[in-house]
Enzyme design. Sequence first.
Site, PDB file in Angstrom:
ATOM      1  N   HIS A 110       0.854  -1.201   0.000  1.00 12.19           N
ATOM      2  CA  HIS A 110       0.000   0.000   0.000  1.00 12.19           C
ATOM      3  C   HIS A 110       0.884   1.243   0.000  1.00 12.19           C
ATOM      4  O   HIS A 110       1.383   1.669   1.038  1.00 12.19           O
ATOM      5  CB  HIS A 110      -0.910  -0.058   1.238  1.00 12.19           C
ATOM      6  N   ASN A 129      -5.771   3.523   7.134  1.00  8.51           N
ATOM      7  CA  ASN A 129      -7.160   3.981   6.996  1.00  8.51           C
ATOM      8  C   ASN A 129      -8.012   3.681   8.230  1.00  8.51           C
ATOM      9  O   ASN A 129      -9.002   4.353   8.472  1.00  8.51           O
ATOM     10  CB  ASN A 129      -7.785   3.392   5.739  1.00  8.51           C
TER      11      ASN A 129
HETATM   12  P1  NAD Z   1      -7.400   5.592 -10.750  1.00  9.58           P
HETATM   13  O1  NAD Z   1      -8.852   5.605 -11.034  1.00  9.58           O
HETATM   14  O2  NAD Z   1      -6.631   6.871 -10.831  1.00  9.58           O
HETATM   15  O3  NAD Z   1      -6.678   4.532 -11.733  1.00  9.58           O
HETATM   16  C1  NAD Z   1      -7.150   3.254 -11.924  1.00  9.58           C
HETATM   17  C2  NAD Z   1      -6.687   2.774 -13.294  1.00  9.58           C
HETATM   18  O4  NAD Z   1      -6.997   1.386 -13.386  1.00  9.58           O
HETATM   19  C3  NAD Z   1      -7.385   3.469 -14.468  1.00  9.58           C
HETATM   20  O5  NAD Z   1      -6.408   4.028 -15.326  1.00  9.58           O
HETATM   21  C4  NAD Z   1      -8.150   2.344 -15.141  1.00  9.58           C
HETATM   22  O6  NAD Z   1      -8.220   2.467 -16.565  1.00  9.58           O
HETATM   23  C5  NAD Z   1      -7.314   1.130 -14.740  1.00  9.58           C
HETATM   24  N1  NAD Z   1      -8.007  -0.162 -14.867  1.00  9.58           N
HETATM   25  C6  NAD Z   1      -9.306  -0.460 -14.596  1.00  9.58           C
HETATM   26  N2  NAD Z   1      -9.539  -1.754 -14.852  1.00  9.58           N
HETATM   27  C7  NAD Z   1      -8.374  -2.298 -15.281  1.00  9.58           C
HETATM   28  C8  NAD Z   1      -7.981  -3.582 -15.704  1.00  9.58           C
HETATM   29  N3  NAD Z   1      -8.839  -4.605 -15.742  1.00  9.58           N
HETATM   30  N4  NAD Z   1      -6.709  -3.774 -16.094  1.00  9.58           N
HETATM   31  C9  NAD Z   1      -5.827  -2.751 -16.071  1.00  9.58           C
HETATM   32  N5  NAD Z   1      -6.141  -1.502 -15.683  1.00  9.58           N
HETATM   33  C10 NAD Z   1      -7.401  -1.270 -15.282  1.00  9.58           C
HETATM   34  O7  NAD Z   1      -7.253   4.929  -9.303  1.00  9.58           O
HETATM   35  P2  NAD Z   1      -6.087   5.151  -8.223  1.00  9.58           P
HETATM   36  O8  NAD Z   1      -6.459   6.314  -7.343  1.00  9.58           O
HETATM   37  O9  NAD Z   1      -4.767   5.127  -8.898  1.00  9.58           O
HETATM   38  O10 NAD Z   1      -6.285   3.852  -7.316  1.00  9.58           O
HETATM   39  C11 NAD Z   1      -5.741   2.612  -7.692  1.00  9.58           C
HETATM   40  C12 NAD Z   1      -5.644   1.719  -6.472  1.00  9.58           C
HETATM   41  O11 NAD Z   1      -4.801   2.340  -5.500  1.00  9.58           O
HETATM   42  C13 NAD Z   1      -6.981   1.466  -5.763  1.00  9.58           C
HETATM   43  O12 NAD Z   1      -7.005   0.152  -5.284  1.00  9.58           O
HETATM   44  C14 NAD Z   1      -6.955   2.477  -4.617  1.00  9.58           C
HETATM   45  O13 NAD Z   1      -7.740   2.055  -3.523  1.00  9.58           O
HETATM   46  C15 NAD Z   1      -5.488   2.459  -4.260  1.00  9.58           C
HETATM   47  N6  NAD Z   1      -4.978   3.647  -3.560  1.00  9.58           N
HETATM   48  C16 NAD Z   1      -5.324   4.898  -3.986  1.00  9.58           C
HETATM   49  C17 NAD Z   1      -4.790   6.010  -3.322  1.00  9.58           C
HETATM   50  C18 NAD Z   1      -5.111   7.406  -3.781  1.00  9.58           C
HETATM   51  O14 NAD Z   1      -4.820   8.363  -3.038  1.00  9.58           O
HETATM   52  N7  NAD Z   1      -5.647   7.610  -4.969  1.00  9.58           N
HETATM   53  C19 NAD Z   1      -3.897   5.847  -2.251  1.00  9.58           C
HETATM   54  C20 NAD Z   1      -3.537   4.530  -1.870  1.00  9.58           C
HETATM   55  C21 NAD Z   1      -4.091   3.441  -2.532  1.00  9.58           C
END
Ligand code: NAD
Length: 296
Positions: free
Chosen positions: A139, A189
């Site tokens: 994470h 979290n």
């Molecule tokens: P995001 O929406 O910015 O990006 C997600 C990406 O995944 C998109 O580009 C989408 O096209 C792609 N995607 C969807 N289905 C897919 C598939 N089958 N194969 C390949 N790519 C696919 O989301 P994010 O904010 O980068 O979050 C991603 C992960 O990180 C989540 O699990 C989230 O909980 C976690 N996370 C987010 C944060 C944050 O601050 N944004 C912090 C820690 C963890």
Amino acid sequence: MKNITVIGAGTMGNGIAHVFAQTGHKVSLVDISEAALEKGTATIGRNLDRMVKKERITAADKAATLANITTFTDMRAGTENADLVVEAATENVDLKLKIFKSMDDIAPAGAILATNTSSISITKIAAVTGRPDKVIGMHFMNPVPIMKLVEVIRGYATSDAVTEQIMDLSRKLGKVPTEVNDYPGFIANRILMPMINEAIYSLYESVAGVEEIDTVMKLGMAHPMGPLQLADFIGLDVCLSILRVLHDGFGNPKYAPCPLLVNMVTAGKLGRKSGEGFYDYSGGGKELIVADAFKQ
Ligand code: NAD
């Protein structure tokens, strides 16, 4: 571990690809969307430019980092040589289970499968694979190239050897890994979201306004950002969904999301990404919504 596959090129995925590539790993960045891959690599380029400008890296380092990244829309082609896969696709349980089933079929038998999920059970994800001992949470925090922490989450079946490998690898990325067990919200979290929820309850109950609540926590507790501004930054929909995971997972009413948070998400006020949350971002900066300071 040399060949790293990152699934998802969004906010987190491009940052994760960046730090692996900058530390000499060969990165395959996979997304279903060509536009997301283009946007992700453009973001990496801009972030590297900023580092060159600040003289933290050279132009040659930037070029070497970008040369370490190859993009794919085909998961099979991007995953078949992986030593480690880090999944950072959209936070959706069904999607993650589907991705892990496919990765388990495609990735080499010895590969470690990690997820960057904020709230989904590692044990549940591991259970759909034939290698639960090699499934782990990695994470990263946003923005990945800057934030030092990696919360390393052991599922019920994750082996000691795999945990050690991921702890060591995180250190090689220049991060500080912290090992935690797989319970709802992990540590980050589980502690952050109740604080944000309490800040929203304080606003809902008119104890103080947005700016007052954030000021108390910034100046009184030395937090760099107040909890309401941080909630806007994370996304109010994301905060709500993590609170629901805590509430469902522990069955304890103390995690019940504040009705104001539920209302704001239902109304499409998601924070910075939608242009409005506790603050107004439509003008490019962050403005206090004075009329709504005591949102009831
Ligand atoms: P995001 O929406 O910015 O990006 C997600 C990406 O995944 C998109 O580009 C989408 O096209 C792609 N995607 C969807 N289905 C897919 C598939 N089958 N194969 C390949 N790519 C696919 O989301 P994010 O904010 O980068 O979050 C991603 C992960 O990180 C989540 O699990 C989230 O909980 C976690 N996370 C987010 C944060 C944050 O601050 N944004 C912090 C820690 C963890």
